[in-house]
Design an enzyme around this catalytic site. Sequence first.
Site, PDB file in Angstrom:
ATOM      1  N   ASP A   1      94.787  -1.272  61.953  1.00 42.93           N
ATOM      2  CA  ASP A   1      94.427  -1.662  60.587  1.00 42.93           C
ATOM      3  C   ASP A   1      93.962  -3.126  60.640  1.00 42.93           C
ATOM      4  O   ASP A   1      94.717  -4.012  61.054  1.00 42.93           O
ATOM      5  CB  ASP A   1      95.647  -1.494  59.671  1.00 42.93           C
ATOM      6  CG  ASP A   1      95.296  -1.730  58.201  1.00 42.93           C
ATOM      7  OD1 ASP A   1      94.370  -2.521  57.933  1.00 42.93           O
ATOM      8  OD2 ASP A   1      95.978  -1.153  57.344  1.00 42.93           O
TER       9      ASP A   1
ATOM     10  N   ARG B   1     102.148 -17.454  49.934  1.00 38.69           N
ATOM     11  CA  ARG B   1     101.131 -17.043  50.888  1.00 38.69           C
ATOM     12  C   ARG B   1      99.827 -17.775  50.574  1.00 38.69           C
ATOM     13  O   ARG B   1      99.365 -17.772  49.434  1.00 38.69           O
ATOM     14  CB  ARG B   1     100.962 -15.537  50.743  1.00 38.69           C
ATOM     15  CG  ARG B   1     100.365 -14.842  51.922  1.00 38.69           C
ATOM     16  CD  ARG B   1     100.501 -13.354  51.739  1.00 38.69           C
ATOM     17  NE  ARG B   1      99.697 -12.862  50.637  1.00 38.69           N
ATOM     18  CZ  ARG B   1      99.019 -11.711  50.646  1.00 38.69           C
ATOM     19  NH1 ARG B   1      99.058 -10.946  51.717  1.00 38.69           N
ATOM     20  NH2 ARG B   1      98.330 -11.308  49.611  1.00 38.69           N
TER      21      ARG B   1
ATOM     22  N   TYR C   1      87.409  -6.037  50.499  1.00 42.54           N
ATOM     23  CA  TYR C   1      87.600  -6.923  49.348  1.00 42.54           C
ATOM     24  C   TYR C   1      88.443  -8.150  49.665  1.00 42.54           C
ATOM     25  O   TYR C   1      88.613  -9.014  48.826  1.00 42.54           O
ATOM     26  CB  TYR C   1      88.206  -6.163  48.157  1.00 42.54           C
ATOM     27  CG  TYR C   1      89.492  -5.418  48.461  1.00 42.54           C
ATOM     28  CD1 TYR C   1      90.698  -6.079  48.531  1.00 42.54           C
ATOM     29  CD2 TYR C   1      89.478  -4.045  48.677  1.00 42.54           C
ATOM     30  CE1 TYR C   1      91.870  -5.411  48.821  1.00 42.54           C
ATOM     31  CE2 TYR C   1      90.641  -3.351  48.967  1.00 42.54           C
ATOM     32  CZ  TYR C   1      91.839  -4.040  49.038  1.00 42.54           C
ATOM     33  OH  TYR C   1      92.990  -3.367  49.333  1.00 42.54           O
ATOM     34  N   LYS C   2      88.989  -8.238  50.898  1.00 43.21           N
ATOM     35  CA  LYS C   2      89.770  -9.418  51.272  1.00 43.21           C
ATOM     36  C   LYS C   2      88.814 -10.435  51.901  1.00 43.21           C
ATOM     37  O   LYS C   2      87.978 -11.006  51.215  1.00 43.21           O
ATOM     38  CB  LYS C   2      90.922  -9.009  52.187  1.00 43.21           C
ATOM     39  CG  LYS C   2      91.977  -8.171  51.439  1.00 43.21           C
ATOM     40  CD  LYS C   2      93.081  -7.609  52.306  1.00 43.21           C
ATOM     41  CE  LYS C   2      94.039  -6.778  51.461  1.00 43.21           C
ATOM     42  NZ  LYS C   2      94.921  -5.920  52.277  1.00 43.21           N
TER      43      LYS C   2
ATOM     44  N   PHE D   1     102.110  -3.157  56.106  1.00 44.58           N
ATOM     45  CA  PHE D   1     101.758  -3.015  54.691  1.00 44.58           C
ATOM     46  C   PHE D   1     102.194  -1.622  54.236  1.00 44.58           C
ATOM     47  O   PHE D   1     101.860  -0.625  54.877  1.00 44.58           O
ATOM     48  CB  PHE D   1     100.245  -3.199  54.532  1.00 44.58           C
ATOM     49  CG  PHE D   1      99.804  -3.359  53.107  1.00 44.58           C
ATOM     50  CD1 PHE D   1      99.720  -4.613  52.526  1.00 44.58           C
ATOM     51  CD2 PHE D   1      99.488  -2.256  52.338  1.00 44.58           C
ATOM     52  CE1 PHE D   1      99.307  -4.776  51.210  1.00 44.58           C
ATOM     53  CE2 PHE D   1      99.079  -2.405  51.009  1.00 44.58           C
ATOM     54  CZ  PHE D   1      98.993  -3.665  50.456  1.00 44.58           C
TER      55      PHE D   1
HETATM   56  C1  LIG Z   1      95.404  -4.711  51.712  1.00 49.35           C
HETATM   57  C2  LIG Z   1      95.913  -3.722  52.692  1.00 49.35           C
HETATM   58  C3  LIG Z   1      95.801  -2.351  52.443  1.00 49.35           C
HETATM   59  C4  LIG Z   1      95.221  -1.844  51.162  1.00 49.35           C
HETATM   60  O1  LIG Z   1      95.041  -0.460  51.170  1.00 49.35           O
HETATM   61  P1  LIG Z   1      94.056   0.228  50.121  1.00 49.35           P
HETATM   62  O2  LIG Z   1      94.288   1.667  50.308  1.00 49.35           O
HETATM   63  O3  LIG Z   1      92.664  -0.188  50.503  1.00 49.35           O
HETATM   64  O4  LIG Z   1      94.425  -0.251  48.762  1.00 49.35           O
HETATM   65  C5  LIG Z   1      96.228  -1.482  53.434  1.00 49.35           C
HETATM   66  N1  LIG Z   1      96.758  -1.927  54.589  1.00 49.35           N
HETATM   67  C6  LIG Z   1      96.895  -3.250  54.848  1.00 49.35           C
HETATM   68  C7  LIG Z   1      97.466  -3.695  56.134  1.00 49.35           C
HETATM   69  C8  LIG Z   1      96.501  -4.175  53.891  1.00 49.35           C
HETATM   70  O5  LIG Z   1      96.670  -5.476  54.117  1.00 49.35           O
END
Ligand SMILES: *Cc1c(COP(=O)(O)O)cnc(C)c1O
Length: 417
Positions: A203, A376, A228-229, A131
Amino acid sequence: MPALSRSACVALDASDPIRHLRDEFALPEGIVYLDGNSLGARPRAAAARAAQVVEVEWGRGLIRSWNDAGWWELSVRLGDKLAPLIGAGPGEVVVTDNISVNLYKLLSVALAVQAERDPARRVVVSERRNFPTDLYIVEGLLRQLGGGYALRLVDSPDEIAEAVGADTAVLLLTQVNYRTGELLDMPSLTALAHERGALAIWDLAHSAGAVPVDVRGADADFALGCTYKFLNAGPGAPAFAWVPARFQDRPQPLSGWWGHAAPFAMEPAFRGAPGIRRFLTGTQPIVSLALVECGLDPFLRTDMATLRAKSLALTDLFIQLVEERCAGHPLTLVTPREHARRGSQVSLEHPEGYAVMRALVERGVIGDYREPRILRFGFTPLYLGFADTWDAVEALRDVLEARAWDAPRFRERAAVT
Ligand SMILES: *Cc1c(COP(=O)(O)O)cnc(C)c1O
């Protein structure tokens, strides 16, 4: 699995031991929600809790609520409540900030630990397909550190073993890839990092609440994720950070007053709080933070093994139905078929992926789109059923058969895809 019918799916719902948990979520009628991997659905309890925080705790309690309503302790208390979902112990998790900010803190500590052990270790290894914010934060931190720090990106998980060497400080991986849904083997990759003298940061954005996670069992060094996921805590709800006791006495760079040993002593110099509190920085968003509890509560009424079994059954069903009922359309399965390598989502590639998803959403089947060409679909077993899965595939089939996606309004990109 034999060919299925909708009534067979309805029967699967009827015998699902956690079917009743969907009643804890407020989903609009006529929607099949397959985007809980991006923004979880609203727990019913969240509306009353928000009203209580705003009207009673804030409205009547005013500033007294920092003490009387438990606001001051909330980040740490919720961390303890979340901990079992990732195999962490009490006092090891804090709910605060977002992944980006928490990664900055954790990676800074990990690099400082390594600089003491062996200053030659200045490389962070990660995946190019990670990500992006994770990579951006590494880039920014390494730029700030200067002096030979570098990010090394591999193109596939198969290349990780080769990339982690005597110069490697940290292996930073996301357990479930946001785009493909591929699940990495946390114990073996952590062991590999340790064998080569590196620390492992995980992560868990797409794994907390989605797959069983055991950070202690895997002997990971640090972990973080969002709420939030799959944890259904609401838009922009704070993230979490896991720091085992062995690293908690380390200074973290965003050393604000909330991480001070005596915040209300108002001392001019920083003294870190003992324990996980040190990883807090400043004032917490209490309204949003309070709702994290509503997201976590449904997990107390089941367990991750039950959720995982249902998640795999749903994604197996979805894959089978797509292959049976959408045959002849140019859909390619991106997510691994092997259970051991699959998170709680299914990604399909289609040459007109964006337009196909827009057309599906218009029909009430809500998934999302990720570059390039990827449809997705996230599966949240707390509120999703087998008949929902059937209905989603039928809608996909209709969109493809009728070429419903082939309309100009489905080609204009919204800001959030
Ligand atoms: C959704 C997601 C994020 C989001 O990062 P924020 O700083 O909380 O907005 C980060 N890393 C991964 C792997 C994600 O899927």
